[in-house]
Scaffold this motif. Sequence first.
Motif, PDB file in Angstrom:
ATOM      1  N   ARG A 164       0.826  -1.199   0.000  1.00 49.23           N
ATOM      2  CA  ARG A 164       0.000   0.000   0.000  1.00 49.23           C
ATOM      3  C   ARG A 164       0.864   1.255   0.000  1.00 49.23           C
ATOM      4  O   ARG A 164       1.969   1.271   0.517  1.00 49.23           O
ATOM      5  CB  ARG A 164      -0.923   0.023   1.222  1.00 49.23           C
ATOM      6  CG  ARG A 164      -2.048  -0.979   1.151  1.00 49.23           C
ATOM      7  CD  ARG A 164      -3.061  -0.710   2.255  1.00 49.23           C
ATOM      8  NE  ARG A 164      -2.500  -0.903   3.577  1.00 49.23           N
ATOM      9  CZ  ARG A 164      -2.449  -2.078   4.201  1.00 49.23           C
ATOM     10  NH1 ARG A 164      -2.930  -3.146   3.609  1.00 49.23           N
ATOM     11  NH2 ARG A 164      -1.940  -2.186   5.406  1.00 49.23           N
ATOM     12  N   ARG A 165       0.312   2.319  -0.562  1.00 47.67           N
ATOM     13  CA  ARG A 165       0.912   3.636  -0.418  1.00 47.67           C
ATOM     14  C   ARG A 165       0.505   4.222   0.935  1.00 47.67           C
ATOM     15  O   ARG A 165      -0.308   3.638   1.650  1.00 47.67           O
ATOM     16  CB  ARG A 165       0.399   4.561  -1.532  1.00 47.67           C
ATOM     17  CG  ARG A 165       0.810   4.169  -2.939  1.00 47.67           C
ATOM     18  CD  ARG A 165       0.041   4.992  -3.959  1.00 47.67           C
ATOM     19  NE  ARG A 165       0.501   4.756  -5.317  1.00 47.67           N
ATOM     20  CZ  ARG A 165       1.308   5.586  -5.981  1.00 47.67           C
ATOM     21  NH1 ARG A 165       1.727   6.693  -5.398  1.00 47.67           N
ATOM     22  NH2 ARG A 165       1.695   5.318  -7.213  1.00 47.67           N
ATOM     23  N   ASP A 166       1.043   5.376   1.250  1.00 45.11           N
ATOM     24  CA  ASP A 166       0.596   6.065   2.460  1.00 45.11           C
ATOM     25  C   ASP A 166      -0.739   6.753   2.238  1.00 45.11           C
ATOM     26  O   ASP A 166      -1.464   7.036   3.185  1.00 45.11           O
ATOM     27  CB  ASP A 166       1.628   7.115   2.895  1.00 45.11           C
ATOM     28  CG  ASP A 166       2.871   6.487   3.497  1.00 45.11           C
ATOM     29  OD1 ASP A 166       2.764   5.355   4.014  1.00 45.11           O
ATOM     30  OD2 ASP A 166       3.938   7.110   3.445  1.00 45.11           O
ATOM     31  N   ARG A 167      -1.060   7.049   0.963  1.00 51.44           N
ATOM     32  CA  ARG A 167      -2.270   7.802   0.667  1.00 51.44           C
ATOM     33  C   ARG A 167      -3.287   6.942  -0.062  1.00 51.44           C
ATOM     34  O   ARG A 167      -2.947   5.996  -0.777  1.00 51.44           O
ATOM     35  CB  ARG A 167      -1.945   9.036  -0.169  1.00 51.44           C
ATOM     36  CG  ARG A 167      -1.507   8.718  -1.591  1.00 51.44           C
ATOM     37  CD  ARG A 167      -1.278   9.992  -2.388  1.00 51.44           C
ATOM     38  NE  ARG A 167      -0.773   9.698  -3.726  1.00 51.44           N
ATOM     39  CZ  ARG A 167       0.325  10.214  -4.245  1.00 51.44           C
ATOM     40  NH1 ARG A 167       1.055  11.051  -3.537  1.00 51.44           N
ATOM     41  NH2 ARG A 167       0.704   9.897  -5.476  1.00 51.44           N
ATOM     42  N   GLU A 222      -2.747   4.610  -8.485  1.00 50.41           N
ATOM     43  CA  GLU A 222      -3.006   5.023  -7.113  1.00 50.41           C
ATOM     44  C   GLU A 222      -3.870   3.979  -6.402  1.00 50.41           C
ATOM     45  O   GLU A 222      -4.527   3.158  -7.032  1.00 50.41           O
ATOM     46  CB  GLU A 222      -3.744   6.373  -7.107  1.00 50.41           C
ATOM     47  CG  GLU A 222      -2.947   7.525  -7.655  1.00 50.41           C
ATOM     48  CD  GLU A 222      -1.838   7.973  -6.722  1.00 50.41           C
ATOM     49  OE1 GLU A 222      -1.974   7.784  -5.491  1.00 50.41           O
ATOM     50  OE2 GLU A 222      -0.835   8.522  -7.217  1.00 50.41           O
ATOM     51  N   ASP A 223      -3.870   4.036  -5.070  1.00 49.82           N
ATOM     52  CA  ASP A 223      -4.814   3.244  -4.281  1.00 49.82           C
ATOM     53  C   ASP A 223      -6.130   4.023  -4.245  1.00 49.82           C
ATOM     54  O   ASP A 223      -6.243   5.031  -3.533  1.00 49.82           O
ATOM     55  CB  ASP A 223      -4.292   3.020  -2.863  1.00 49.82           C
ATOM     56  CG  ASP A 223      -3.184   1.970  -2.818  1.00 49.82           C
ATOM     57  OD1 ASP A 223      -2.731   1.533  -3.895  1.00 49.82           O
ATOM     58  OD2 ASP A 223      -2.769   1.609  -1.705  1.00 49.82           O
ATOM     59  N   GLY A 226      -4.627   1.509   7.528  1.00 53.51           N
ATOM     60  CA  GLY A 226      -3.352   2.159   7.833  1.00 53.51           C
ATOM     61  C   GLY A 226      -2.981   3.333   6.963  1.00 53.51           C
ATOM     62  O   GLY A 226      -1.840   3.817   7.036  1.00 53.51           O
ATOM     63  N   TYR A 227      -3.894   3.847   6.160  1.00 52.19           N
ATOM     64  CA  TYR A 227      -3.572   5.001   5.329  1.00 52.19           C
ATOM     65  C   TYR A 227      -3.448   6.250   6.195  1.00 52.19           C
ATOM     66  O   TYR A 227      -4.235   6.459   7.118  1.00 52.19           O
ATOM     67  CB  TYR A 227      -4.641   5.200   4.253  1.00 52.19           C
ATOM     68  CG  TYR A 227      -4.595   4.136   3.182  1.00 52.19           C
ATOM     69  CD1 TYR A 227      -3.669   4.212   2.157  1.00 52.19           C
ATOM     70  CD2 TYR A 227      -5.470   3.042   3.219  1.00 52.19           C
ATOM     71  CE1 TYR A 227      -3.611   3.220   1.181  1.00 52.19           C
ATOM     72  CE2 TYR A 227      -5.413   2.051   2.252  1.00 52.19           C
ATOM     73  CZ  TYR A 227      -4.485   2.144   1.218  1.00 52.19           C
ATOM     74  OH  TYR A 227      -4.428   1.162   0.270  1.00 52.19           O
ATOM     75  N   ARG A 228      -2.455   7.090   5.856  1.00 52.76           N
ATOM     76  CA  ARG A 228      -2.194   8.293   6.650  1.00 52.76           C
ATOM     77  C   ARG A 228      -2.549   9.574   5.921  1.00 52.76           C
ATOM     78  O   ARG A 228      -2.472  10.665   6.484  1.00 52.76           O
ATOM     79  CB  ARG A 228      -0.705   8.358   7.067  1.00 52.76           C
ATOM     80  CG  ARG A 228      -0.141   7.079   7.656  1.00 52.76           C
ATOM     81  CD  ARG A 228      -1.049   6.427   8.666  1.00 52.76           C
ATOM     82  NE  ARG A 228      -1.331   7.273   9.824  1.00 52.76           N
ATOM     83  CZ  ARG A 228      -2.309   7.027  10.690  1.00 52.76           C
ATOM     84  NH1 ARG A 228      -3.120   5.986  10.515  1.00 52.76           N
ATOM     85  NH2 ARG A 228      -2.496   7.831  11.717  1.00 52.76           N
ATOM     86  N   GLU A 229      -2.913   9.456   4.644  1.00 50.18           N
ATOM     87  CA  GLU A 229      -3.318  10.624   3.863  1.00 50.18           C
ATOM     88  C   GLU A 229      -4.525  10.243   3.021  1.00 50.18           C
ATOM     89  O   GLU A 229      -4.511   9.207   2.345  1.00 50.18           O
ATOM     90  CB  GLU A 229      -2.183  11.108   2.960  1.00 50.18           C
ATOM     91  CG  GLU A 229      -2.543  12.328   2.129  1.00 50.18           C
ATOM     92  CD  GLU A 229      -1.419  12.759   1.189  1.00 50.18           C
ATOM     93  OE1 GLU A 229      -1.509  13.868   0.644  1.00 50.18           O
ATOM     94  OE2 GLU A 229      -0.459  11.978   1.013  1.00 50.18           O
ATOM     95  N   ILE A 277      -4.244  11.411  10.541  1.00 48.25           N
ATOM     96  CA  ILE A 277      -4.504  11.288   9.110  1.00 48.25           C
ATOM     97  C   ILE A 277      -4.739  12.688   8.545  1.00 48.25           C
ATOM     98  O   ILE A 277      -5.478  13.480   9.123  1.00 48.25           O
ATOM     99  CB  ILE A 277      -5.730  10.397   8.827  1.00 48.25           C
ATOM    100  CG1 ILE A 277      -5.536   9.009   9.444  1.00 48.25           C
ATOM    101  CG2 ILE A 277      -5.988  10.287   7.327  1.00 48.25           C
ATOM    102  CD1 ILE A 277      -6.738   8.100   9.270  1.00 48.25           C
TER     103      ILE A 277
END
Length: 363
Positions: free
Chosen positions: A56-59, A80-81, A184-187, A253
């Motif tokens: 996964r990406r962060d966003r 992108e996710d 767990g995404y932060r953005e 987030i």
Amino acid sequence: MSSLFTKFRETRSKYGTLYALARLRNFLMATLRLLLRSRGVLSHNKTVGESGNKARRDRIIVVGNGPSLNKLPMHLLEGEDVFVSNNFHLMFPRIAWRPRFMAISDAYVLIESHTKVIEHAESYERIYVPAMHASNVDSFKIYKKLKNSYFFNVMPIPKVRDLAYVPINKTVTNFMLGIGARLGYREVLFIGLDLSYPSVNDYDQSKRIIQSQRDDKDHFSPEYFNKGKHFHAPEVDEMRNQIRLTIERLDGISFKNIGVGGRLDFIERAALRSALVIDHETEISLLRRHLRYRLPLLMPNANHDALTEEIIERLLEFSTSPDVPQTAPKGISFHPTGHESAKMPGEIIAVDALGFDIRANYP
């Protein structure tokens, strides 16, 4: 229990006693059925897993289904996710990529769109669905055969055999935000979340359930809730408020709105290309892939590879030398991206491609 009866009183005052009683009955029946089904739901979830093995990406990009999607360069989201919902499959003919995640939370979409959801199920890594909808819709029974379906408890009741609780709170967006936080995404980047329904005054405001009598003007496709389909009358201000409250509760987030227009005005705005860090070379590559997907659908008799390269070449000439007279390839027209472009004839091929909307002009 007090909150349940508070909700009953609110519903009764807005939509009448009969509807409120039906809602209460459905909720109690759904609670009982969820208790009976919870062991099977947990077993299914354990087999599937909450998310796949792909890194996964962060966003994550959370996509609303508002009409503003028609003004955005959707081809730039490839790689992108992306998290979509409900009837987003209607966008598939227009994009070469497929979203990673999909969620459904509306009772009528769960029932009336299930055939299309199942048809396109393999397009997604995971499809997130309520185990049992509060309207007493047994969505586990409908979607449990899908190998990528994962179920949550969406009803405000105590833990049901450790089945994770993710509330809906008026809109599928809150369901998606809760799941995104769990993953767990932060953005979070929003697009298409217009929170505006141009046709809301056409509905009977005393009714919660609406049966559409026409093509849909409130979503990106006229087929979204077209004639004969049912939907819940949008409680726009409450939806907007609940999204704001959900965002305030999600610590750690960050949130940005990279769409255009709409009423998501309590979120910082950012330009789509800047937020996604898309350089010129990447944009050309994504456009090329997009054209090779769209052109065969719209112009089946054309030499698609050659036409793709010609379109890109001419666009680059237009963008670098705007004062020099240029001509588009045969059967194609270029229009500077903007409101007037949407009124031009021809089927749209790409939106905001190097500053131009590209259309196929049929004889």
